[in-house]
Design an enzyme around this catalytic site. Structure first.
Site, PDB file in Angstrom:
ATOM      1  NE  ARG A 267      -6.945 -12.921   4.986  1.00 53.69           N
ATOM      2  CZ  ARG A 267      -7.674 -11.827   4.771  1.00 53.69           C
ATOM      3  NH1 ARG A 267      -7.635 -11.080   4.544  1.00 53.69           N
ATOM      4  NH2 ARG A 267      -8.004 -11.527   5.571  1.00 53.69           N
TER       5      ARG A 267
ATOM      6  CG  PHE B 190     -13.359   1.276   6.876  1.00 50.48           C
ATOM      7  CD1 PHE B 190     -12.692   0.397   6.580  1.00 50.48           C
ATOM      8  CD2 PHE B 190     -13.953   0.268   8.141  1.00 50.48           C
ATOM      9  CE1 PHE B 190     -13.124  -1.007   4.751  1.00 50.48           C
ATOM     10  CE2 PHE B 190     -14.171  -1.294   7.443  1.00 50.48           C
ATOM     11  CZ  PHE B 190     -13.741  -1.592   6.327  1.00 50.48           C
TER      12      PHE B 190
ATOM     13  CG  HIS C  94      -5.160  -6.675  -0.317  1.00 49.04           C
ATOM     14  ND1 HIS C  94      -6.640  -6.094   0.741  1.00 49.04           N
ATOM     15  CD2 HIS C  94      -5.595  -7.039  -1.734  1.00 49.04           C
ATOM     16  CE1 HIS C  94      -7.388  -7.306  -0.296  1.00 49.04           C
ATOM     17  NE2 HIS C  94      -6.954  -7.589  -1.225  1.00 49.04           N
TER      18      HIS C  94
ATOM     19  CG  ASN D  61      -4.053  -2.392   6.889  1.00 48.53           C
ATOM     20  OD1 ASN D  61      -3.403  -2.130   5.707  1.00 48.53           O
ATOM     21  ND2 ASN D  61      -4.835  -2.960   7.631  1.00 48.53           N
TER      22      ASN D  61
ATOM     23  CE  LYS E 276      -4.343  -2.323   2.516  1.00 47.98           C
ATOM     24  NZ  LYS E 276      -4.596  -2.443   3.690  1.00 47.98           N
TER      25      LYS E 276
ATOM     26  CD  GLU F 175      -8.985  -8.948  -3.748  1.00 48.61           C
ATOM     27  OE1 GLU F 175      -9.602  -8.710  -3.180  1.00 48.61           O
ATOM     28  OE2 GLU F 175      -7.369  -9.226  -3.683  1.00 48.61           O
TER      29      GLU F 175
ATOM     30  CE1 TYR G 165      -9.208  -2.808   0.588  1.00 52.28           C
ATOM     31  CE2 TYR G 165      -8.354  -0.822  -0.816  1.00 52.28           C
ATOM     32  CZ  TYR G 165      -8.464  -2.114  -0.204  1.00 52.28           C
ATOM     33  OH  TYR G 165      -6.603  -2.718   0.376  1.00 52.28           O
TER      34      TYR G 165
ATOM     35  NE  ARG H  91      -2.237  -6.031   7.072  1.00 53.71           N
ATOM     36  CZ  ARG H  91      -3.826  -6.516   6.749  1.00 53.71           C
ATOM     37  NH1 ARG H  91      -4.338  -7.883   7.653  1.00 53.71           N
ATOM     38  NH2 ARG H  91      -4.514  -6.418   5.255  1.00 53.71           N
TER      39      ARG H  91
ATOM     40  CB  THR I 249      -7.271  -5.719   9.549  1.00 47.66           C
ATOM     41  OG1 THR I 249      -7.432  -7.166   8.732  1.00 47.66           O
ATOM     42  CG2 THR I 249      -7.476  -4.423   9.028  1.00 47.66           C
TER      43      THR I 249
HETATM   44  P1  CMP Z   1      -7.526  -4.813   3.350  1.00 45.62           P
HETATM   45  O1  CMP Z   1      -7.078  -6.193   3.930  1.00 45.62           O
HETATM   46  O2  CMP Z   1      -6.827  -4.060   2.105  1.00 45.62           O
HETATM   47  O3  CMP Z   1      -9.516  -5.005   2.713  1.00 45.62           O
HETATM   48  C1  CMP Z   1      -9.857  -3.713   3.415  1.00 45.62           C
HETATM   49  C2  CMP Z   1      -9.295  -2.522   4.379  1.00 45.62           C
HETATM   50  O4  CMP Z   1     -10.086  -1.388   4.764  1.00 45.62           O
HETATM   51  C3  CMP Z   1      -8.395  -3.103   5.260  1.00 45.62           C
HETATM   52  O5  CMP Z   1      -7.554  -3.871   4.759  1.00 45.62           O
HETATM   53  C4  CMP Z   1      -7.701  -1.301   6.225  1.00 45.62           C
HETATM   54  O6  CMP Z   1      -6.881  -1.222   6.085  1.00 45.62           O
HETATM   55  C5  CMP Z   1      -9.271  -1.432   5.840  1.00 45.62           C
HETATM   56  N1  CMP Z   1      -9.726  -0.932   7.451  1.00 45.62           N
HETATM   57  C6  CMP Z   1      -9.564   0.683   7.708  1.00 45.62           C
HETATM   58  N2  CMP Z   1     -10.175   0.427   8.783  1.00 45.62           N
HETATM   59  C7  CMP Z   1     -10.704  -0.207   9.261  1.00 45.62           C
HETATM   60  C8  CMP Z   1     -11.790  -0.750  10.048  1.00 45.62           C
HETATM   61  N3  CMP Z   1     -11.943  -0.076  11.137  1.00 45.62           N
HETATM   62  N4  CMP Z   1     -11.878  -2.463  10.372  1.00 45.62           N
HETATM   63  C9  CMP Z   1     -11.505  -2.944   8.641  1.00 45.62           C
HETATM   64  N5  CMP Z   1     -10.626  -2.096   7.680  1.00 45.62           N
HETATM   65  C10 CMP Z   1     -11.030  -1.559   7.831  1.00 45.62           C
END
Ligand code: CMP
Length: 140
Positions: free
Chosen positions: A85, A57, A115, A112, A9, A126, A49, A102, A91
């Site tokens: 993962r 968010f 992805h 974070n 990212k 994707e 997304y 992470r 996350t």
């Molecule tokens: P990612 O795995 O890229 O998929 C969705 C993204 O939403 C997640 O990582 C986070 O970076 C982002 N995100 C931001 N805020 C939140 C939240 N409160 N809960 C979950 N994902 C979040």
């Protein structure tokens, strides 16, 4: 063999962590099939997304993902989706296991670092969002 989509990212790129994070990924046994660097427009980040568009968010996520270049990567390994993962961790970096990407590098759950696709089905969708079949190089 299974495939998954990783995205380094914009925070990963800004922190100059492309090299270290790719090293950690390849040392964990993943092969890189395709890789590019791209600065997403907000509507393109939003499309990626789209499943999250009703979440509180979403707006911040789209702004962040279009705030600078990112690096989508197609990875291959047995059990790639689940293993990737596990390698990136939860996350929220505060909840991520010791030694995960992470936990080591991310500031918060919005920013974070990386992805990873959450299922085989989403991995295929994707990967198709960023790459064409011709881009996927066989490493065998
Ligand atoms: P990612 O795995 O890229 O998929 C969705 C993204 O939403 C997640 O990582 C986070 O970076 C982002 N995100 C931001 N805020 C939140 C939240 N409160 N809960 C979950 N994902 C979040």
């Amino acid at each position: 063999m299974e495939r998954t989509l990783a995205i380094l990212k914009p925070d990963c790129v800004r922190k100059n962590l492309i090299g270290p994070v790719i090293s950690q990924i390849t040392e964990a046994g993943f092969k890189i099939l395709a890789l590019r660097m791209v600065h997403l427009a907000p509507h393109t980040a939003g499309g990626f997304y789209a499943v999250h568009r009703e979440r509180p968010f979403y707006k911040d996520l789209v702004a962040f993902m279009s705030s600078g270049p990112c690096v989508p990567i197609v990875l291959e390994k047995e059990n790639a989706v689940a293993d990737f993962r596990a390698l990136i961790g939860a996350t929220d970096p505060k909840e991520a296991e010791e030694g995960t990407i992470r936990q080591l590098h991310a500031d918060n759950k919005g920013e974070n670092i990386v992805h990873g696709s959450d299922s085989d089905e989403n991995a295929a969708i994707e990967i198709g969002y960023f790459f064409q079949g011709l881009d996927l190089v066989s490493t065998h």
